[in-house]
Design a protein around this motif. Structure first.
Motif, PDB file in Angstrom:
ATOM      1  N   HIS A  41       0.835  -1.209   0.000  1.00  0.00           N
ATOM      2  CA  HIS A  41       0.000   0.000   0.000  1.00  0.00           C
ATOM      3  C   HIS A  41       0.862   1.247   0.000  1.00  0.00           C
ATOM      4  CE1 HIS A  41      -2.728   3.079   1.615  1.00  0.00           C
ATOM      5  NE2 HIS A  41      -3.664   2.411   0.975  1.00  0.00           N
ATOM      6  N   LEU A  42       1.881   1.265   0.825  1.00  0.00           N
ATOM      7  CA  LEU A  42       2.781   2.416   0.887  1.00  0.00           C
ATOM      8  C   LEU A  42       3.485   2.618  -0.456  1.00  0.00           C
ATOM      9  CD1 LEU A  42       4.025   4.665   2.595  1.00  0.00           C
ATOM     10  CD2 LEU A  42       5.749   3.024   3.324  1.00  0.00           C
ATOM     11  N   THR A  43       3.877   1.538  -1.116  1.00  0.00           N
ATOM     12  CA  THR A  43       4.506   1.631  -2.435  1.00  0.00           C
ATOM     13  C   THR A  43       3.554   2.251  -3.448  1.00  0.00           C
ATOM     14  OG1 THR A  43       5.882  -0.283  -1.948  1.00  0.00           O
ATOM     15  CG2 THR A  43       5.631   0.314  -4.266  1.00  0.00           C
ATOM     16  N   ILE A  44       2.293   1.832  -3.433  1.00  0.00           N
ATOM     17  CA  ILE A  44       1.291   2.391  -4.344  1.00  0.00           C
ATOM     18  C   ILE A  44       1.141   3.891  -4.117  1.00  0.00           C
ATOM     19  CG2 ILE A  44      -1.183   2.417  -4.899  1.00  0.00           C
ATOM     20  CD1 ILE A  44      -1.115  -0.651  -4.368  1.00  0.00           C
ATOM     21  N   VAL A  45       1.079   4.302  -2.874  1.00  0.00           N
ATOM     22  CA  VAL A  45       0.938   5.724  -2.554  1.00  0.00           C
ATOM     23  C   VAL A  45       2.161   6.502  -3.037  1.00  0.00           C
ATOM     24  CG1 VAL A  45       0.798   7.392  -0.659  1.00  0.00           C
ATOM     25  CG2 VAL A  45      -0.648   5.360  -0.637  1.00  0.00           C
ATOM     26  N   LEU A  46       3.352   5.957  -2.822  1.00  0.00           N
ATOM     27  CA  LEU A  46       4.570   6.649  -3.247  1.00  0.00           C
ATOM     28  C   LEU A  46       4.661   6.742  -4.773  1.00  0.00           C
ATOM     29  CD1 LEU A  46       7.150   5.214  -0.701  1.00  0.00           C
ATOM     30  CD2 LEU A  46       6.094   7.485  -0.708  1.00  0.00           C
ATOM     31  N   ILE A  47       4.266   5.685  -5.468  1.00  0.00           N
ATOM     32  CA  ILE A  47       4.266   5.723  -6.931  1.00  0.00           C
ATOM     33  C   ILE A  47       3.267   6.761  -7.426  1.00  0.00           C
ATOM     34  CG2 ILE A  47       3.649   4.406  -9.002  1.00  0.00           C
ATOM     35  CD1 ILE A  47       4.882   1.944  -7.587  1.00  0.00           C
ATOM     36  N   ALA A  48       2.090   6.800  -6.831  1.00  0.00           N
ATOM     37  CA  ALA A  48       1.077   7.784  -7.225  1.00  0.00           C
ATOM     38  C   ALA A  48       1.564   9.202  -6.954  1.00  0.00           C
ATOM     39  CB  ALA A  48      -0.232   7.520  -6.490  1.00  0.00           C
ATOM     40  N   ALA A  49       2.279   9.379  -5.852  1.00  0.00           N
ATOM     41  CA  ALA A  49       2.782  10.708  -5.508  1.00  0.00           C
ATOM     42  C   ALA A  49       3.878  11.163  -6.467  1.00  0.00           C
ATOM     43  CB  ALA A  49       3.304  10.714  -4.074  1.00  0.00           C
ATOM     44  N   ALA A  50       4.536  10.223  -7.128  1.00  0.00           N
ATOM     45  CA  ALA A  50       5.617  10.566  -8.055  1.00  0.00           C
ATOM     46  C   ALA A  50       5.107  10.872  -9.463  1.00  0.00           C
ATOM     47  CB  ALA A  50       6.628   9.422  -8.114  1.00  0.00           C
ATOM     48  N   GLN A  51       3.814  10.680  -9.726  1.00  0.00           N
ATOM     49  CA  GLN A  51       3.269  10.924 -11.061  1.00  0.00           C
ATOM     50  C   GLN A  51       3.095  12.416 -11.322  1.00  0.00           C
ATOM     51  OE1 GLN A  51      -0.322   8.683 -11.446  1.00  0.00           O
ATOM     52  NE2 GLN A  51       0.724   6.714 -11.458  1.00  0.00           N
ATOM     53  N   GLU A  52       3.012  12.751 -12.599  1.00  0.00           N
ATOM     54  CA  GLU A  52       2.830  14.141 -13.009  1.00  0.00           C
ATOM     55  C   GLU A  52       1.508  14.675 -12.455  1.00  0.00           C
ATOM     56  OE1 GLU A  52       2.250  16.625 -17.135  1.00  0.00           O
ATOM     57  OE2 GLU A  52       3.473  14.812 -17.160  1.00  0.00           O
TER      58      GLU A  52
ATOM     59  N   MET B  53     -10.701  16.752  -3.432  1.00  0.00           N
ATOM     60  CA  MET B  53      -9.928  15.514  -3.585  1.00  0.00           C
ATOM     61  C   MET B  53     -10.762  14.400  -4.203  1.00  0.00           C
ATOM     62  SD  MET B  53      -6.840  16.119  -2.801  1.00  0.00           S
ATOM     63  CE  MET B  53      -6.277  14.455  -2.967  1.00  0.00           C
ATOM     64  N   PHE B  54     -12.050  14.357  -3.901  1.00  0.00           N
ATOM     65  CA  PHE B  54     -12.901  13.295  -4.429  1.00  0.00           C
ATOM     66  C   PHE B  54     -13.174  13.470  -5.922  1.00  0.00           C
ATOM     67  CE2 PHE B  54     -13.712  12.091  -0.034  1.00  0.00           C
ATOM     68  CZ  PHE B  54     -13.675  10.713  -0.152  1.00  0.00           C
ATOM     69  N   GLN B  55     -12.664  14.531  -6.524  1.00  0.00           N
ATOM     70  CA  GLN B  55     -12.755  14.695  -7.976  1.00  0.00           C
ATOM     71  C   GLN B  55     -11.688  13.864  -8.694  1.00  0.00           C
ATOM     72  OE1 GLN B  55     -12.508  18.896  -8.679  1.00  0.00           O
ATOM     73  NE2 GLN B  55     -14.426  19.330  -7.642  1.00  0.00           N
ATOM     74  N   PHE B  56     -10.716  13.340  -7.949  1.00  0.00           N
ATOM     75  CA  PHE B  56      -9.639  12.531  -8.520  1.00  0.00           C
ATOM     76  C   PHE B  56      -9.933  11.054  -8.266  1.00  0.00           C
ATOM     77  CE2 PHE B  56      -7.699  16.604  -7.376  1.00  0.00           C
ATOM     78  CZ  PHE B  56      -7.142  16.969  -8.594  1.00  0.00           C
ATOM     79  N   PRO B  57     -10.165  10.274  -9.327  1.00  0.00           N
ATOM     80  CA  PRO B  57     -10.491   8.850  -9.154  1.00  0.00           C
ATOM     81  C   PRO B  57      -9.435   8.069  -8.360  1.00  0.00           C
ATOM     82  CG  PRO B  57     -10.882   9.514 -11.413  1.00  0.00           C
ATOM     83  CD  PRO B  57     -10.203  10.666 -10.736  1.00  0.00           C
ATOM     84  N   ASN B  58      -8.158   8.400  -8.545  1.00  0.00           N
ATOM     85  CA  ASN B  58      -7.108   7.697  -7.796  1.00  0.00           C
ATOM     86  C   ASN B  58      -7.252   7.923  -6.303  1.00  0.00           C
ATOM     87  OD1 ASN B  58      -5.991   6.721 -10.129  1.00  0.00           O
ATOM     88  ND2 ASN B  58      -4.401   8.281 -10.247  1.00  0.00           N
ATOM     89  N   PHE B  59      -7.627   9.133  -5.915  1.00  0.00           N
ATOM     90  CA  PHE B  59      -7.802   9.424  -4.497  1.00  0.00           C
ATOM     91  C   PHE B  59      -8.978   8.633  -3.938  1.00  0.00           C
ATOM     92  CE2 PHE B  59      -9.851  11.830  -1.092  1.00  0.00           C
ATOM     93  CZ  PHE B  59      -8.811  11.862  -0.167  1.00  0.00           C
ATOM     94  N   VAL B  60     -10.079   8.609  -4.674  1.00  0.00           N
ATOM     95  CA  VAL B  60     -11.265   7.881  -4.211  1.00  0.00           C
ATOM     96  C   VAL B  60     -10.936   6.394  -4.071  1.00  0.00           C
ATOM     97  CG1 VAL B  60     -13.635   7.228  -4.770  1.00  0.00           C
ATOM     98  CG2 VAL B  60     -12.847   9.551  -5.222  1.00  0.00           C
TER      99      VAL B  60
END
Length: 129
Positions: free
Chosen positions: A7-18, A44-51
């Motif tokens: 889970h932490l890896t997924i969050v870090l990868i998402a945080a590194a995206q443009e 924030m709920f406008q972003f599907p990745n966040f939801v």
């Protein structure tokens, strides 16, 4: 613990995206007492990745993992404040912090509710009263 790292890896990868820093700045509004926390969450709920990340985070980490950390800490006399804070704020790092706290305190890895089992008892068998 493995799922915490995933889970932490997924969050870090998402945080590194443009564009991720823009989302992080919006997320910062949620914790700014001078702004509307509800408005920040609505943005924030406008972003599907966040939801997709937030619902499992709230349901699994805050409720179930947080409770397991708290009960394990009570049972074994381990301070859980710092780990629970991180568990409720950002999820998986809270469990990793708790595991580290347990190890550094010399009490071993967290039992997470399996301490009542005998060494040779199957976890699928009911406990004997």
């Amino acid at each position: 613990l493995l799922f915490s790292l995933v889970h932490l890896t997924i969050v870090l990868i998402a945080a590194a995206q443009e564009g991720a820093t823009d989302q992080i700045l919006i997320f910062q509004e949620v914790f700014d007492p001078s702004q509307s926390q509800l408005a920040g969450m609505a943005k924030m709920f406008q972003f599907p990745n966040f939801v997709a990340e937030e619902w499992p985070h709230v349901l699994v980490w805050d409720l179930f993992v947080g409770r397991a950390i708290w009960l394990d800490g009570l049972e074994r006399g381990i301070n859980t404040r710092f780990a629970l804070l991180f568990c409720n704020l950002i999820g998986p790092p809270g469990l990793l912090i708790y595991a580290a706290t347990c190890i550094l305190s010399g009490k071993g890895l967290p039992s997470m509710g399996f301490s009542d089992l005998d060494d040779d008892q199957d976890i699928n068998e009911p406990t004997k009263s």
